[in-house]
Design a protein around this motif. Structure first.
Motif, PDB file in Angstrom:
ATOM      1  N   THR A 193       0.858  -1.190   0.000  1.00 16.17           N
ATOM      2  CA  THR A 193       0.000   0.000   0.000  1.00 16.17           C
ATOM      3  C   THR A 193       0.891   1.235   0.000  1.00 16.17           C
ATOM      4  N   ASP A 194       0.282   2.399  -0.217  1.00 17.58           N
ATOM      5  CA  ASP A 194       1.065   3.646  -0.223  1.00 17.58           C
ATOM      6  C   ASP A 194       1.806   3.826   1.106  1.00 17.58           C
TER       7      ASP A 194
ATOM      8  N   GLN B 184       2.692   1.417   3.264  1.00 15.17           N
ATOM      9  CA  GLN B 184       3.752   0.416   3.350  1.00 15.17           C
ATOM     10  C   GLN B 184       4.943   0.812   2.486  1.00 15.17           C
ATOM     11  N   LEU B 185       4.656   1.302   1.291  1.00 13.04           N
ATOM     12  CA  LEU B 185       5.725   1.677   0.362  1.00 13.04           C
ATOM     13  C   LEU B 185       6.573   2.805   0.943  1.00 13.04           C
ATOM     14  N   LYS B 186       5.935   3.759   1.569  1.00 13.75           N
ATOM     15  CA  LYS B 186       6.668   4.878   2.181  1.00 13.75           C
ATOM     16  C   LYS B 186       7.574   4.366   3.293  1.00 13.75           C
ATOM     17  N   ASN B 187       7.053   3.445   4.102  1.00 13.01           N
ATOM     18  CA  ASN B 187       7.857   2.883   5.188  1.00 13.01           C
ATOM     19  C   ASN B 187       9.044   2.086   4.655  1.00 13.01           C
ATOM     20  N   LEU B 188       8.812   1.354   3.589  1.00 18.55           N
ATOM     21  CA  LEU B 188       9.896   0.561   2.988  1.00 18.55           C
ATOM     22  C   LEU B 188      10.982   1.464   2.403  1.00 18.55           C
ATOM     23  N   GLU B 189      10.561   2.537   1.767  1.00 19.79           N
ATOM     24  CA  GLU B 189      11.529   3.485   1.204  1.00 19.79           C
ATOM     25  C   GLU B 189      12.354   4.143   2.313  1.00 19.79           C
ATOM     26  N   GLU B 190      11.714   4.427   3.449  1.00 17.33           N
ATOM     27  CA  GLU B 190      12.439   5.009   4.581  1.00 17.33           C
ATOM     28  C   GLU B 190      13.447   4.009   5.143  1.00 17.33           C
ATOM     29  N   ARG B 191      13.092   2.750   5.162  1.00 23.30           N
ATOM     30  CA  ARG B 191      14.023   1.724   5.650  1.00 23.30           C
ATOM     31  C   ARG B 191      15.252   1.652   4.762  1.00 23.30           C
ATOM     32  N   VAL B 192      15.040   1.763   3.457  1.00 22.04           N
ATOM     33  CA  VAL B 192      16.175   1.755   2.534  1.00 22.04           C
ATOM     34  C   VAL B 192      17.046   2.995   2.751  1.00 22.04           C
ATOM     35  N   GLU B 193      16.395   4.145   2.856  1.00 25.62           N
ATOM     36  CA  GLU B 193      17.125   5.405   3.002  1.00 25.62           C
ATOM     37  C   GLU B 193      17.937   5.429   4.287  1.00 25.62           C
ATOM     38  N   ASN B 194      17.385   4.875   5.363  1.00 28.70           N
ATOM     39  CA  ASN B 194      18.061   4.895   6.658  1.00 28.70           C
ATOM     40  C   ASN B 194      18.884   3.632   6.905  1.00 28.70           C
ATOM     41  N   ASN B 195      18.929   2.770   5.882  1.00 31.27           N
ATOM     42  CA  ASN B 195      19.670   1.499   6.000  1.00 31.27           C
ATOM     43  C   ASN B 195      19.224   0.720   7.236  1.00 31.27           C
ATOM     44  N   LYS B 196      17.914   0.718   7.457  1.00 30.57           N
ATOM     45  CA  LYS B 196      17.336   0.109   8.639  1.00 30.57           C
ATOM     46  C   LYS B 196      17.091  -1.383   8.426  1.00 30.57           C
ATOM     47  N   ASP B 197      17.456  -2.177   9.422  1.00 28.14           N
ATOM     48  CA  ASP B 197      17.224  -3.632   9.389  1.00 28.14           C
ATOM     49  C   ASP B 197      17.867  -4.285   8.166  1.00 28.14           C
ATOM     50  N   GLN B 198      18.910  -3.647   7.642  1.00 26.34           N
ATOM     51  CA  GLN B 198      19.609  -4.175   6.468  1.00 26.34           C
ATOM     52  C   GLN B 198      18.645  -4.395   5.287  1.00 26.34           C
ATOM     53  N   PHE B 199      17.612  -3.583   5.226  1.00 25.33           N
ATOM     54  CA  PHE B 199      16.647  -3.642   4.118  1.00 25.33           C
ATOM     55  C   PHE B 199      17.215  -2.829   2.957  1.00 25.33           C
ATOM     56  N   SER B 200      17.439  -3.494   1.824  1.00 25.24           N
ATOM     57  CA  SER B 200      18.183  -2.883   0.724  1.00 25.24           C
ATOM     58  C   SER B 200      17.270  -2.429  -0.410  1.00 25.24           C
TER      59      SER B 200
END
Length: 404
Positions: free
Chosen positions: A121-122, A124-140
């Motif tokens: 969802t929009d 979820q997508l925003k949260n996933l993009e933030e994880r990538v940007e912040n290198n959170k939980d090794q989410f690439s």
């Protein structure tokens, strides 16, 4: 004269409905390995069980997405029908006398699980993009791109309401790949075509707050979504080097409900010429599997419905306390192609099995016409006791009584 065979090996030939010649004429050819492009020796059999069956390459290579179909499709009969039905439809494009069959080698398990997922969802997508940007939980970035491969509508299943599920049902269940090969002038086996089956739901089942709901998906809604998915799948498949420049047949499969005793069926078919990544016209597939006895069977195919009921009445004369005959008819263009009958009984000895099987054989010879394939399964406690099988056009059936 009736033929009775008593070994399991015999049953294998019965099930194929043919008698291949025996010989030592298998050939050794060279088959290219997909990733390394190195050549390895493979065996291709010159023996063909029948003109309607594909030959295979040995050693047999399992699918690159082995096991995905059983995890995604909830009904065993749908799994079997999708696999055999896709091969059946493929014969219009890849003739069994000219082509060899191999399970799909290019759509991997990881790839399919990504495609079969629900799109974020929009939120979820925003949260996933933030994880990538912040290198959170090794989410690439690769993880994010994998989530964006999902072909089902956006849905946050952890927080979804009933309305969310109703508006965004999961249409796509599975994508099945089958490969077709030929031996070239250099005595090498090479991929020359592929078939892609796309399984879509007719009923979407979901749970909200401990309650189970069923959302029916009309055929028109399923077809619209299925064609969109097929176009996307074709574009992605063309990005796979081995599948970039071969003819591809694509078929849409409509599943039955998970509790259905009969499978669904393929509803539409199309093809893309070698190298092309766009789909043109779709052709309707007129196939269906019908349960007997049932209201649908009685209404649409009354003669077969009545035949199954009459057969059940005759069985009851021999075993008054039997549960009932269950029939499944496979139709193409509303013409019966195969009738499968299952008789669940309780036996107390092999003599009873033999005696009843002989009786059932007599009923088959007396009651059933020979223009369609017929299979009668006699079972007890979920175990097959005997099998009566007749190919379309044959005067006599073959009988197999299984050893204990």
């Amino acid at each position: 004269m009736k033929k009775i065979v008593m070994s399991l090996a015999g049953a294998i030939l019965i099930m194929t409905g043919c008698s291949p010649s025996i010989g030592n004429s298998d050939e050794e050819v060279v088959q290219n390995k997909d990733e390394t492009k190195q050549q390895s020796n493979s065996i291709v059999s010159s023996q063909q069980l029948s003109e309607e069956n594909y030959r295979t390459v040995l050693p047999y290579r399992p699918s690159a997405s082995r096991g995905v179909i059983t995890n995604q499709m909830g009904n065993r009969v749908d799994i079997d029908e999708m696999e055999t039905g896709l091969r059946r439809l493929s014969k219009e494009y890849f003739e069994p006398e000219q082509y060899f069959y191999e399970e799909g080698q290019y759509l991997t398990s990881d790839m399919l699980y990504n495609w079969l997922d629900t799109y974020p969802t929009d939120k979820q997508l925003k949260n996933l993009e933030e994880r990538v940007e912040n290198n959170k939980d090794q989410f690439s970035e690769a993880d994010l791109n994998a989530r964006k491969q999902a072909l089902n509508p956006p849905l946050d299943e952890e927080n979804a309401t009933k309305e969310d599920y109703e508006e965004n049902p999961k249409y796509l269940t599975h994508i099945l790949e089958q490969n077709y090969l030929k031996k070239n002038d250099d005595n090498q086996m090479e991929l020359v075509g592929a078939s892609i089956g796309i399984a879509l739901k007719s009923v979407y089942t979901y749970d909200v707050e401990g309650n189970t709901y069923h959302r029916e998906i009309s055929k028109s809604e399923m077809m619209k979504k299925g064609k969109e998915i097929a176009q996307t799948v074709l574009e992605r498949v063309r990005n796979i080097e081995e599948l970039s420049d071969v003819p591809i047949m694509i078929a849409l499969y409509r599943e039955e409900d998970q509790s259905s005793p009969v499978p669904g069926n393929f509803v539409a078919i199309t093809d893309a010429e070698a190298g092309k990544a766009s789909i043109g016209e779709w052709e309707t597939v007129h196939e269906e599997n019908v349960l007997f006895p049932s209201d649908e069977g009685e209404e649409k195919y009354h003669d077969t419905h009545q035949l199954v009921q009459n057969f059940g009445t005759r069985v009851e004369e021999y075993f008054p306390n039997y549960v009932g005959v269950i029939g499944e008819g496979f139709y193409m263009n509303e013409e019966l192609q195969k009738l499968t009958l299952e008789i669940p009984l309780e036996f107390y000895g092999k003599g009873e099995v033999t005696g009843f099987t002989q009786y059932a054989y007599g009923l088959v010879q007396e009651m059933f016409q020979d223009y369609y394939e017929l299979e009668v399964k006699i079972k007890s406690n979920e175990k097959m006791e005997s099998l009566i099988y007749r190919e379309a056009g044959d005067d006599e059936a073959t009988v197999h009584i299984f050893d204990s």
